[in-house]
Design a protein around this motif. Structure first.
Motif, PDB file in Angstrom:
ATOM      1  N   ASP A  18       2.282   1.717  -3.456  1.00  0.00           N
ATOM      2  CA  ASP A  18       1.243   2.196  -4.368  1.00  0.00           C
ATOM      3  C   ASP A  18       0.987   3.688  -4.154  1.00  0.00           C
ATOM      4  N   ASN A  19       0.901   4.094  -2.897  1.00  0.00           N
ATOM      5  CA  ASN A  19       0.661   5.509  -2.605  1.00  0.00           C
ATOM      6  C   ASN A  19       1.820   6.379  -3.076  1.00  0.00           C
ATOM      7  N   GLU A  20       3.046   5.890  -2.888  1.00  0.00           N
ATOM      8  CA  GLU A  20       4.212   6.645  -3.337  1.00  0.00           C
ATOM      9  C   GLU A  20       4.174   6.850  -4.853  1.00  0.00           C
ATOM     10  N   THR A  34       0.829  -1.205   0.000  1.00  0.00           N
ATOM     11  CA  THR A  34       0.000   0.000   0.000  1.00  0.00           C
ATOM     12  C   THR A  34       0.862   1.254   0.000  1.00  0.00           C
ATOM     13  N   LYS A  35       1.933   1.244   0.802  1.00  0.00           N
ATOM     14  CA  LYS A  35       2.838   2.396   0.835  1.00  0.00           C
ATOM     15  C   LYS A  35       3.473   2.631  -0.529  1.00  0.00           C
TER      16      LYS A  35
END
Length: 349
Positions: free
Chosen positions: A280-282, A277-278
């Motif tokens: 993907d967000n980055e 998730t991190k």
């Protein structure tokens, strides 16, 4: 060490496959710039240090841990909580820097224990040494009064022999696997905690050794997502799973590894999901935001708050450009503005 007999259920098989799939994809996923990866690791380290020490009773928040680690070179700490945080951070740093050249051995485990407690004067006599006195696990009420023994650990007399067996067998299985490495690591952790080889610091050391073993088994993404923070969130389940398995170790029947392994693999699953998730967000931020805006958000993550001056010092950009980016990030609700005038600062929404 007890012979390994593990009837693996479908959920364990699926969890292992899912974790290994992410392990295999990590190199392809790991496309972030080095400075952004370093920021992810720093955040994960702060979370790990804070959570692992809080599991054992410390009370420092992640923000307080971050402030403490920024001044860790001062070499003196006034409280037990500060001593535990500083020691844990020192061992984690040593492992992240040198894990490839660190053999998994009793000697290094003792060195890690010594480093873990090096800031605690009251632990000086037993740092890096196996226990000399019984240390059965007890339950305590809110006032610190003992409610009785929860689990009988290995006696000091048998501790050296059992540690020699479990460390040797674990190291051998990682070099020449006879069972899956994740099973090897999970079984080591629960058995290590059943032995409770040191007078104090066993829980913290077990989580440090978990990270080392995962790295040595090829799970190189581990430093970028905190395993300890997930265990802290599931603290009751953590102790329940340990007791359910530990209660069967040393009995006439084969140990029931499944309760602990299910908990352990579910934690590993959540760890890799959080990292995904991190990442993907980055990537979303990097593809939709100007580079300076991404950098501002990274600074806010790393430090908890940012100001125009701190961003200017970190990036070298002009104040007018920084103010424009801050205004847009606030309008986009990615940042929240606090204060007015010279006291203005920004935090993540």
């Amino acid at each position: 060490m007890t012979n390994i007999d593990i009837p693996i259920g479908q959920e364990l098989v699926l969890l292992i496959a899912e974790i290994d799939e992410f392990k295999g994809k990590w190199r392809a996923l790991n496309t972030l710039a080095p400075d952004r990866l370093a920021a992810l690791r720093k955040i994960a380290t702060i979370e790990s240090v804070g959570s692992s020490t809080r599991i054992e009773g410390a009370r420092l928040t992640d923000r307080q841990v971050q402030a403490l680690l920024a001044n860790v070179g001062k070499q003196s700490f006034t409280s037990r909580d500060e001593q535990e945080v500083a020691g844990y951070a020192a061992v984690m740093d040593a492992i992240f820097v040198s894990w490839e050249s660190i053999p998994f051995s009793e000697n290094y485990i003792k060195q890690f224990h010594k480093m873990l407690l090096k800031y605690s004067p009251k632990d000086e006599r037993h740092r890096g040494k196996y226990k000399k006195f019984e240390n059965s696990v007890q339950a305590f009420d809110v006032d610190g009064n003992s409610l009785g023994i929860v689990f009988e650990t290995t006696s000091p007399f048998y501790t050296p022999r059992q540690m020699s067996e479990i460390v040797t067998q674990t190291a051998d299985r990682l070099i020449s696997p006879t069972i899956h490495p994740l099973l090897t690591i999970g079984i080591f952790v629960v058995t290590f905690l059943a032995i409770h080889p040191f007078q104090d610091g066993n829980g913290r050391l077990s989580r440090i050794l978990t990270t080392l073993l995962l790295l040595k088994a090829g799970y190189s993404y581990v430093p970028y997502s905190s395993l300890e923070s997930i265990i802290e969130e599931s603290k009751e389940g953590y102790y329940l799973a340990l007791r359910q398995t530990q209660g069967t170790i040393g009995s006439d029947r084969s140990p029931n590894w499944e309760p602990w392994l299910l908990f352990f693999f579910r934690v590993l699953q959540r760890q890799k999901n959080r990292l995904q998730t991190k990442l993907d967000n980055e990537r979303i931020m990097a593809s939709t935001l100007p580079l300076l805006s991404v950098r501002i958000l990274e600074l806010a993550k790393e430090h908890g708050r940012v100001t125009t001056q701190s961003i200017e010092q970190a990036t070298g950009e002009s104040r007018s450009t920084i103010k424009a980016r801050l205004k847009q990030l606030t309008l986009d609700r990615l940042l929240i503005r606090y204060g007015n005038g010279r006291s203005t600062w920004y935090g993540l929404s």
